[in-house]
Design a protein around this motif. Structure first.
Motif, short mmCIF file in Angstrom:
data_model
loop_
_atom_site.label_atom_id
_atom_site.label_comp_id
_atom_site.label_asym_id
_atom_site.label_seq_id
_atom_site.Cartn_x
_atom_site.Cartn_y
_atom_site.Cartn_z
N ILE A 1 -1.83 15.77 1.18
CA ILE A 1 -1.55 14.40 0.74
C ILE A 1 -1.22 14.41 -0.75
N GLN A 2 -0.06 13.87 -1.09
CA GLN A 2 0.37 13.79 -2.48
C GLN A 2 0.38 12.32 -2.90
N LEU A 3 -0.67 11.92 -3.61
CA LEU A 3 -0.70 10.55 -4.11
C LEU A 3 0.25 10.42 -5.29
N GLN A 4 0.97 9.34 -5.32
CA GLN A 4 1.89 9.07 -6.42
C GLN A 4 1.87 7.58 -6.71
N ARG A 5 1.20 7.22 -7.78
CA ARG A 5 1.09 5.80 -8.10
C ARG A 5 2.48 5.18 -8.20
N ALA B 1 0.82 -1.21 0.00
CA ALA B 1 0.00 0.00 0.00
C ALA B 1 0.86 1.26 0.00
N ALA B 2 1.92 1.28 0.81
CA ALA B 2 2.81 2.45 0.85
C ALA B 2 3.45 2.67 -0.51
N ARG B 3 3.85 1.58 -1.16
CA ARG B 3 4.47 1.71 -2.46
C ARG B 3 3.44 2.10 -3.52
N GLY B 4 2.25 1.50 -3.42
CA GLY B 4 1.23 1.73 -4.45
C GLY B 4 0.60 3.10 -4.41
N TYR B 5 0.38 3.66 -3.20
CA TYR B 5 -0.27 4.96 -3.09
C TYR B 5 0.72 6.14 -3.04
N PHE B 6 1.88 5.92 -2.45
CA PHE B 6 2.82 7.02 -2.27
C PHE B 6 4.18 6.79 -2.92
N ASN B 7 4.38 5.60 -3.50
CA ASN B 7 5.64 5.27 -4.15
C ASN B 7 6.82 5.47 -3.20
N LYS B 8 6.67 5.00 -1.98
CA LYS B 8 7.75 5.14 -0.99
C LYS B 8 7.76 3.93 -0.07
N PRO B 9 8.88 3.67 0.59
CA PRO B 9 8.95 2.55 1.53
C PRO B 9 8.21 2.88 2.82
N LEU B 10 7.95 1.87 3.64
CA LEU B 10 7.23 2.06 4.90
C LEU B 10 7.91 3.09 5.80
N ALA C 1 0.27 7.75 7.08
CA ALA C 1 -0.03 6.55 7.86
C ALA C 1 -1.51 6.52 8.26
N ALA C 2 -2.05 7.70 8.63
CA ALA C 2 -3.45 7.77 9.00
C ALA C 2 -4.36 7.47 7.81
N LEU C 3 -3.97 7.96 6.63
CA LEU C 3 -4.78 7.69 5.45
C LEU C 3 -4.79 6.18 5.15
N LEU C 4 -3.62 5.53 5.23
CA LEU C 4 -3.57 4.09 5.00
C LEU C 4 -4.37 3.34 6.04
N ALA C 5 -4.28 3.75 7.29
CA ALA C 5 -4.98 3.05 8.36
C ALA C 5 -6.49 3.12 8.20
N GLY C 6 -6.97 4.16 7.51
CA GLY C 6 -8.42 4.30 7.34
C GLY C 6 -8.99 3.52 6.18
N LEU C 7 -8.15 3.06 5.27
CA LEU C 7 -8.65 2.43 4.05
C LEU C 7 -9.29 1.06 4.26
N PRO C 8 -8.74 0.16 5.11
CA PRO C 8 -9.34 -1.17 5.25
C PRO C 8 -10.79 -1.14 5.71
N ASN C 9 -11.22 -0.05 6.33
CA ASN C 9 -12.60 0.05 6.81
C ASN C 9 -13.59 -0.04 5.65
N LYS C 10 -13.34 0.73 4.59
CA LYS C 10 -14.17 0.70 3.38
C LYS C 10 -13.27 0.99 2.18
N PRO C 11 -12.48 0.02 1.75
CA PRO C 11 -11.46 0.26 0.72
C PRO C 11 -12.00 0.74 -0.62
N SER C 12 -13.16 0.27 -1.02
CA SER C 12 -13.72 0.71 -2.31
C SER C 12 -14.29 2.11 -2.21
N ARG C 13 -15.06 2.35 -1.15
CA ARG C 13 -15.69 3.66 -0.98
C ARG C 13 -14.66 4.75 -0.72
N LEU C 14 -13.58 4.42 -0.02
CA LEU C 14 -12.57 5.40 0.35
C LEU C 14 -11.35 5.35 -0.57
N ASN C 15 -11.50 4.78 -1.75
CA ASN C 15 -10.39 4.69 -2.70
C ASN C 15 -9.80 6.08 -2.94
#
Length: 769
Positions: free
Chosen positions: A244-248, A175-184, A192-206
């Protein structure tokens, strides 16, 4: 009374001990749950390089991280979001359980989970279960057993390595690599907070589609982190104001997804086998080059043509000797392009002209030669489904044309005429479906008719490329291979050896195809390759497939929504990609070509008649050509009777109708044979020969413009004074050639000779497919 109270407390303690320490022992832990996350199946390329790691068959994952690799800020964000009492409870959060039971009794179903991280770990490592009270009880007891035999660090490690973060990213590292292109280790508190919130509703919070919703959830988690003293007030404020800077990013071990997905679909047994490292036939270095080339060339095509930037493509590279797939790319980008998860190498698409070589193979096996002359002239076939009239890509007719020139320049009419002479659609259909295993073809050849040779059928790029590999093996067919350990299947002879050599010679003849492609097209490489392009109706699909003795490369370019490509043909869209991939295959190796096989001889022929030129016939070099002949099947020798007094090549009288209106260059070197007693001149009465009375014509969507133009012809040799009319159809005159523009319905057309006042009528019907 006091004794009863003590007994009650004693019984309660005993019951609690049994529930917490004895009962859980009867609940088995998931088999794939250890002290660290399972690695799943690892796909390797031919050299042993990891190309993809799969969990549950289709998820994106990297190698599991150790507990020490997870940054404290991610662990704290996860605790704040999911289970702040994780380090205090024993796997069961009693207040949460009671609240969940209360909600279930109230609503008749579970509306709040309140599951601990230990319970969630059991859930994500177990097969899917219906959400019932029994399921909740099983997960609770199993989580308690997990706590009895594993440390908190081991549980957290297993949890974070298997947690789904959306977009098929599995595990925090992916997830860290896929959303931010960076290591853990480089994650900020906000990230970290954004990643922690995704498993709750991963599709809705994409985040790629709903960044606002994902950030709203992350702000709540940051607040919870502050409440739990995980963040100081200044750090909390700083994190809340971070942009937040998303970087695939590319998951380090998520490569060639269409290729590995194809393996799991065609070899499902590997997902349950004990061997977890699967060596494939793929060449990882070549795969990267192909993917980059496909992306860059499609971008160039978009810029060059000004078309919408939603073009897609697919590429297949096969090693001919073994059938091993060395590269397979199913789309422009699996996640970074529209509908990129569709596998273009396996999706059936209209074949265009790519099936013509197989028709000519049938011709060679039935006695035709590369010098055989086919009549590229208008023709109408009356079939069980109505009238069928093939047209060429440019709607012109060449007249007499050799098979070499017809195939090299991808003429439609000669291919249809040849197929009609060598067994019809059934013969070609049998070779394609039963011989080459084209699985997308319908079982009934009549569904396609003679248009099968023009590609009105849908084929898969992978199977089409393997069909060309069969030609490259000189007629020997073998199934393609995806797995390195898969033993090669013995080859089966499908086509004549020498016939395939001759097809390769024609498709590699740059001079022969110059009329259609020019001398410097993308099909020309510094070394010899045999290549064929194809373009389907309204430019929806374009193809280039070609080979050397060692490799076969297939390319498809189009749109997954089946929209036209605005006049982008195979020579413009797919061919440049083919050129670059083939050039890369031989960047560090010397290309080879076939030796001339036994039973093949060369003779000089008249370009127009196809007959062998002897010493008795004196023709200029421009009117002759050296041609190969196979299996002792030689042309007749030309004689003086084949030429006029002025040295023109005499054509049969069957070319007369074409000759009258044609402007082809061949006319200056040829003449029409005079009618003999056996073939008297046509009567002077006016008669319409196209369309014939009672014709049923079909508007064919697999022809340019739906095949809505019908040629108008009469029996008279002098058509200069013919006037055409219809009360229901539009009549067009194009350089003296008259056409009816078709529309569904019953129609009548009238031809009137203004010189003789003769008149003829014909009635016919037009139907839409």
């Amino acid at each position: 009374m006091k004794s009863k109270i003590l007994k009650f407390f004693g019984f309660s303690l005993l019951l609690g001990g049994i529930v917490l320490y004895i009962v859980p022992l009867f609940f088995p832990l998931p088999e794939n749950l250890g002290t660290s996350a399972p690695e799943g199946i690892v796909f390797l390329d031919e050299e042993g390089t990891v190309i993809r790691r799969m969990l549950d068959g289709d998820l994106r994952a990297e190698a599991p991280a150790t507990f020490e690799e997870f940054p404290a800020v991610l662990i704290e964000a996860t605790l704040a979001a999911e289970d702040s009492r994780f380090y205090q409870h024993n796997g069961i959060d009693l207040p949460g359980v009671l609240r969940s039971i209360r909600d279930a009794l109230t609503h008749g179903r579970f509306t709040s989970g309140a599951s601990t991280i230990s319970q969630q770990t059991i859930k994500i490592y177990s097969p899917p279960r219906r959400r019932t009270f029994r399921t909740k009880l099983i997960e609770t007891m199993t989580a308690r057993k997990l706590e009895m035999f594993s440390s908190k660090e081991e549980i957290m490690t297993a949890y974070l390595n298997r947690l789904p973060y959306g977009n098929q990213f599995t595990g925090a590292r992916a997830a860290a690599r896929g959303y931010f292109n960076k290591p853990l280790s480089d994650l900020s508190a906000a990230e970290a907070a954004l990643l922690a919130g995704l498993p709750n509703k991963p599709s809705r919070l994409n985040p790629f589609r709903n960044l606002v919703g994902a950030e709203k959830r992350s702000k709540w988690i940051l607040m919870r982190m502050a409440e739990e003293d995980f963040l100081s007030e200044p750090d909390h404020d700083l994190a809340c104001h971070e942009t937040i800077q998303l970087q695939r990013g590319s998951v380090a071990e998520f490569n060639a997804p269409h290729f590995t997905d194809l393996i799991t679909s065609q070899h499902p047994e590997i997902t349950t086998c004990d061997e977890k490292a699967i060596r494939t036939t793929l060449n990882f270095q070549l795969q990267n080059f192909v993917e980059q080339t496909l992306t860059s060339e499609l971008s160039r095509l978009v810029e060059k043509t000004g078309t919408r930037d939603d073009l897609q493509g697919a590429v297949v590279v096969i090693q001919n000797e073994t059938g091993a797939i060395k590269s397979l790319t199913g789309s422009r980008s699996f996640f970074g392009s529209r509908s990129g998860q569709i596998n273009g190498s396996w999706s059936p698409r209209s074949a265009g002209s790519t099936l013509k070589p197989f028709t000519y193979l049938l011709g060679f096996e039935n006695g035709y030669t590369a010098a055989s002359i086919l009549a590229d002239t208008p023709i109408e076939y009356i079939t069980s489904t109505g009238s069928y009239q093939p047209v060429n890509f440019d709607r012109q007719f060449t007249g007499p044309v050799s098979i070499r020139e017809a195939l090299a320049n991808s003429l439609n009419v000669p291919a249809v005429k040849l197929l009609n002479e060598v067994g019809g659609p059934e013969a070609l259909h049998t070779r394609l479906k039963e011989g080459l295993n084209f699985s997308s073809l319908e079982s009934d050849a009549d569904k396609y008719g003679l248009g099968l040779t023009l590609g009105n059928a849908e084929v898969r790029l992978l199977e089409l490329t393997n069909g060309y590999a069969t030609i490259a093996r000189l007629g020997e067919h073998r199934p393609y291979r995806l797995l390195a350990e898969e033993p090669p299947v013995p080859a089966t002879g499908i086509f004549d050896h020498n016939a395939c050599w001759l097809i390769a010679d024609i498709l590699s003849d740059n001079q022969a195809r110059a009329k259609a492609f020019g001398l410097n097209s993308s099909l020309k490489l510094p070394f010899r390759t045999a290549a064929k392009t194809g373009t389907s109706t309204d430019f929806r699909d374009n193809w280039t497939v070609g080979f050397t003795p060692e490799y076969t490369v297939g390319v498809w370019v189009g749109r997954f929504d089946n929209q036209p490509l605005d006049k982008v043909s195979g020579a413009i869209g797919a061919a440049p990609i083919y050129h670059k991939v083939m050039a890369e295959l031989y960047r560090k190796r010397k290309a080879i070509w076939y030796e001339v096989p036994g039973g093949v001889e060369r003779k000089t022929v008249d370009r127009i008649s196809g007959k062998a030129v002897t010493k008795a016939i004196d023709l200029p070099a421009s009117r002759t050509r050296a041609e190969w002949f196979i299996n002792g099947n030689f042309p007749h020798d030309a004689t003086a009777s084949d030429y006029s007094d002025t040295g023109l090549t005499i054509l049969p009288s069957t070319y007369h109708s074409w000759w009258v209106n044609a402007s082809a260059p061949v006319k200056q070197f040829s003449a029409i044979a005079k009618a003999s007693e056996a073939n008297p001149p046509l009567p002077a009465t006016l008669r319409i020969v196209s369309p014939l009375e009672g014709t049923v014509a079909l508007l064919d969507p697999d022809l340019p413009g739906n095949g809505n133009r019908f040629p108008l012809e009469v029996s008279s040799s002098d058509t200069s004074e013919i006037e055409w009319s219809s009360t229901t159809l539009t009549i067009r005159n194009e350089n003296g050639k008259f056409w009816a523009i078709l529309a569904p319905g019953e129609h009548e057309i009238t031809a009137r000779d203004n010189k003789t006042n003769a008149e003829a009528k014909t009635r016919f019907e037009i139907r839409a497919l």
